[in-house]
Design an enzyme around this catalytic site. Structure first.
Site, PDB file in Angstrom:
ATOM      1  N   CYS A  78       0.843  -1.197   0.000  1.00 56.47           N
ATOM      2  CA  CYS A  78       0.000   0.000   0.000  1.00 56.47           C
ATOM      3  C   CYS A  78       0.880   1.249   0.000  1.00 56.47           C
ATOM      4  O   CYS A  78       1.806   1.372   0.794  1.00 56.47           O
ATOM      5  CB  CYS A  78      -0.911   0.001   1.231  1.00 56.47           C
ATOM      6  SG  CYS A  78      -1.887   1.515   1.370  1.00 56.47           S
ATOM      7  N   CYS A 126      -7.930   1.080   7.405  1.00 62.79           N
ATOM      8  CA  CYS A 126      -6.798   1.989   7.199  1.00 62.79           C
ATOM      9  C   CYS A 126      -6.430   2.625   8.534  1.00 62.79           C
ATOM     10  O   CYS A 126      -7.291   3.213   9.205  1.00 62.79           O
ATOM     11  CB  CYS A 126      -7.193   3.060   6.176  1.00 62.79           C
ATOM     12  SG  CYS A 126      -6.031   4.428   6.082  1.00 62.79           S
ATOM     13  N   GLN A 168      -9.485  20.670   5.449  1.00 67.51           N
ATOM     14  CA  GLN A 168      -8.291  20.057   6.030  1.00 67.51           C
ATOM     15  C   GLN A 168      -8.557  18.582   6.342  1.00 67.51           C
ATOM     16  O   GLN A 168      -9.693  18.144   6.432  1.00 67.51           O
ATOM     17  CB  GLN A 168      -7.854  20.820   7.287  1.00 67.51           C
ATOM     18  CG  GLN A 168      -7.508  22.282   7.022  1.00 67.51           C
ATOM     19  CD  GLN A 168      -6.279  22.447   6.123  1.00 67.51           C
ATOM     20  OE1 GLN A 168      -5.486  21.518   5.953  1.00 67.51           O
ATOM     21  NE2 GLN A 168      -6.138  23.618   5.522  1.00 67.51           N
ATOM     22  N   CYS A 217       1.930  23.399   2.090  1.00 69.73           N
ATOM     23  CA  CYS A 217       1.783  21.948   2.228  1.00 69.73           C
ATOM     24  C   CYS A 217       2.860  21.214   1.431  1.00 69.73           C
ATOM     25  O   CYS A 217       2.790  20.001   1.275  1.00 69.73           O
ATOM     26  CB  CYS A 217       0.385  21.495   1.826  1.00 69.73           C
ATOM     27  SG  CYS A 217      -0.062  21.953   0.146  1.00 69.73           S
TER      28      CYS A 217
HETATM   29  C1  SAM Z   1      -4.864  24.128   0.672  1.00 69.67           C
HETATM   30  S1  SAM Z   1      -6.451  24.706   0.281  1.00 69.67           S
HETATM   31  C2  SAM Z   1      -6.748  25.784   1.643  1.00 69.67           C
HETATM   32  C3  SAM Z   1      -8.164  26.202   1.870  1.00 69.67           C
HETATM   33  C4  SAM Z   1      -8.447  26.866   3.226  1.00 69.67           C
HETATM   34  N1  SAM Z   1      -7.486  27.881   3.540  1.00 69.67           N
HETATM   35  C5  SAM Z   1      -8.529  25.842   4.320  1.00 69.67           C
HETATM   36  O1  SAM Z   1      -7.636  25.819   5.168  1.00 69.67           O
HETATM   37  O2  SAM Z   1      -9.479  25.067   4.364  1.00 69.67           O
HETATM   38  C6  SAM Z   1      -6.137  25.723  -1.085  1.00 69.67           C
HETATM   39  C7  SAM Z   1      -7.343  26.412  -1.670  1.00 69.67           C
HETATM   40  O3  SAM Z   1      -6.870  27.254  -2.710  1.00 69.67           O
HETATM   41  C8  SAM Z   1      -7.759  27.202  -3.796  1.00 69.67           C
HETATM   42  N2  SAM Z   1      -6.941  27.565  -4.969  1.00 69.67           N
HETATM   43  C9  SAM Z   1      -6.045  26.794  -5.627  1.00 69.67           C
HETATM   44  N3  SAM Z   1      -5.461  27.491  -6.604  1.00 69.67           N
HETATM   45  C10 SAM Z   1      -5.994  28.736  -6.566  1.00 69.67           C
HETATM   46  C11 SAM Z   1      -5.791  29.905  -7.336  1.00 69.67           C
HETATM   47  N4  SAM Z   1      -4.933  29.915  -8.346  1.00 69.67           N
HETATM   48  N5  SAM Z   1      -6.511  31.000  -7.039  1.00 69.67           N
HETATM   49  C12 SAM Z   1      -7.380  31.002  -6.004  1.00 69.67           C
HETATM   50  N6  SAM Z   1      -7.623  29.921  -5.237  1.00 69.67           N
HETATM   51  C13 SAM Z   1      -6.939  28.795  -5.513  1.00 69.67           C
HETATM   52  C14 SAM Z   1      -8.278  25.790  -3.791  1.00 69.67           C
HETATM   53  O4  SAM Z   1      -9.539  25.717  -4.460  1.00 69.67           O
HETATM   54  C15 SAM Z   1      -8.374  25.504  -2.296  1.00 69.67           C
HETATM   55  O5  SAM Z   1      -9.646  25.829  -1.805  1.00 69.67           O
END
Ligand code: SAM
Length: 408
Positions: free
Chosen positions: A76, A153, A237, A355
């Site tokens: 896995c 899991c 998250q 991340c």
């Molecule tokens: C890692 S997530 C974080 C979301 C939020 N901050 C949370 O903690 O739940 C990244 C977010 O960025 C958005 N995203 C990705 N690329 C983007 C872009 N180019 N412009 C605006 N938003 C974007 C995604 O749709 C997603 O909702």
């Protein structure tokens, strides 16, 4: 099959240990720990580097443990660090972050501390996988599409695990199981269609084809004192504990480096996690490109008097003035466009949630060139038993509220 004995030295971004062949070529070794001698089977050979996996441990690191989940031995690919003790995993993540900040970010002596603790096992509320020949949920073998069926899991929340054990997805090839750990709500997204799926009776089932046609489905989760609506297509998250740890780390950075600010921008705000917590009592602008996440954020932030949401891709956003920017971009990071937008807000503090350590290194260098100095990073163990890293970093603008010293 090429086999060779190698000595590993460090962990690389991506979670493999690094070794060098006598020729000097770098080898990334899956399943090894730094400081081990291992017999390696090379699986991918290039001119400048190679990849391999451990066939036999000749001399083990004190950090090595027996993987707690039996599916690791079956191949896995879900958890790549189960051979490491949990305290060693946390230490290695911090070392990785400090290393990329120094090497790629140009931060001479980065302050890197451990963030709030998150349990490693039985917390993940979203799992994605495929389907085995018997119609059961399966993860993929590492660096392969081959399914490895799993009836249980280690890292999944018990509400997810029950769906993995009981679900049958005969005609599907993609399955995402999503639950609200604290509301008990459960959702399964199945591709290409939901036909013939069998799951426990409380689980909402939706096909990827239905979502593309505009069908809406969501669960709710409770975290950081709020209830969050999370649609099938929206990011959330990996666990409510992880969301709370992030809110605590971001909140601590704002409280420490820019306590009295009024205007906060939540860049890449998803369903509104930071706007709806750290932003309370402030004027908040949330920026997000996903229509589904913006719809959820509008619902989740409906009670916030001074919140505005902008549905736009970061590169096309016209920055509004702010005191603090909290940015939580996708794996690729803020990049040059994102950093330009942060600077254009005039914010004295940027709290960056990364991340991927590689993009953190790039963004740190870009932020430094834009006049933002790294003042500290907190590393969170949101993805226990994996090499995945989540980092909250504070960058103070030249004229910003933040001064020197340790981060947190
Ligand atoms: C890692 S997530 C974080 C979301 C939020 N901050 C949370 O903690 O739940 C990244 C977010 O960025 C958005 N995203 C990705 N690329 C983007 C872009 N180019 N412009 C605006 N938003 C974007 C995604 O749709 C997603 O909702």
């Amino acid at each position: 099959m090429t086999e060779l004995e190698l000595r590993t030295t460090a962990m690389a971004v991506g979670g493999e240990a690094v070794a060098r062949e006598p020729s000097g070529r770098v080898v990334f070794v899956a399943g090894a720990a730094p400081g081990e001698t291992v017999l390696v089977h090379l699986t991918d050979e290039r001119r400048t580097f190679a990849r391999g996996s451990v066939l036999q441990v000749v001399s083990a690191s004190p950090d090595r443990v027996e993987p707690p989940c039996p599916h690791v031995a079956e191949g896995c690919g879900g958890c790549d660090w189960q051979h490491l003790a949990l305290d060693a995993q946390a230490r290695l993540r911090r070392e990785l972050v400090a290393d990329v900040l120094r090497r790629d970010g140009g931060v001479a002596d980065p302050v890197v501390v451990a963030g709030p603790e998150v349990p490693a096992a039985r917390v993940r509320t979203t799992v994605r996988g495929t389907v085995g020949a018997d119609g059961r949920f399966a993860f993929r073998r590492r660096r392969s599409h081959e399914p490895v069926p799993v009836a249980s899991c280690l890292v999944a929340h018990p509400l997810v695990d029950e769906v993995l054990a009981e679900g049958r997805f005969d005609d599907a090839d993609e399955v995402t199981v999503r639950v609200g750990a604290r509301t008990g709500e459960r959702l399964v997204v199945v591709g290409p269609t939901a036909a013939g799926v069998v799951v426990p009776s409380d689980v909402t089932v939706v096909g990827a084809d239905q979502l593309r046609a505009g069908h809406r489905a969501w669960i709710h989760e409770e975290a950081a004192g709020c209830t969050w609506r999370v649609s099938a297509g929206s990011f959330f998250q990996a666990s409510p504990e992880g969301a709370e740890a992030l809110v605590a780390a971001v909140g601590a950075a704002v409280a420490r480096w820019a306590p009295d600010v009024e205007r906060l921008v939540d860049l890449c705000c998803g369903v509104g996690l930071f706007a709806g917590t750290v932003g309370v009592g402030r004027s908040v602008v949330g920026v997000e490109r996903s229509a589904s996440a913006v719809a959820d954020a509008r619902h989740n932030l409906a009670d916030l008097a001074h919140a505005r949401l902008v549905k736009v891709a970061l590169a096309r956003w016209r920055p509004s003035p702010a005191d603090v920017v909290v940015a939580d971009p996708a794996r690729s990071g803020l990049g040059a466009d994102g950093v330009r937008s942060v600077a254009a807000t005039g914010a004295g503090l940027c709290v960056l949630v990364s991340c991927d350590p590689a993009s953190l290194g790039r963004d740190a260098r870009l932020l430094s060139a834009a006049g933002y100095r790294h003042v500290g990073s907190s590393v969170l163990d949101l993805f226990g038993h994996t090499g995945q890293v989540e980092v909250v970093s504070a960058f103070a603008g030249e004229d910003g509220a933040a001064g020197g010293g340790a981060g947190g």
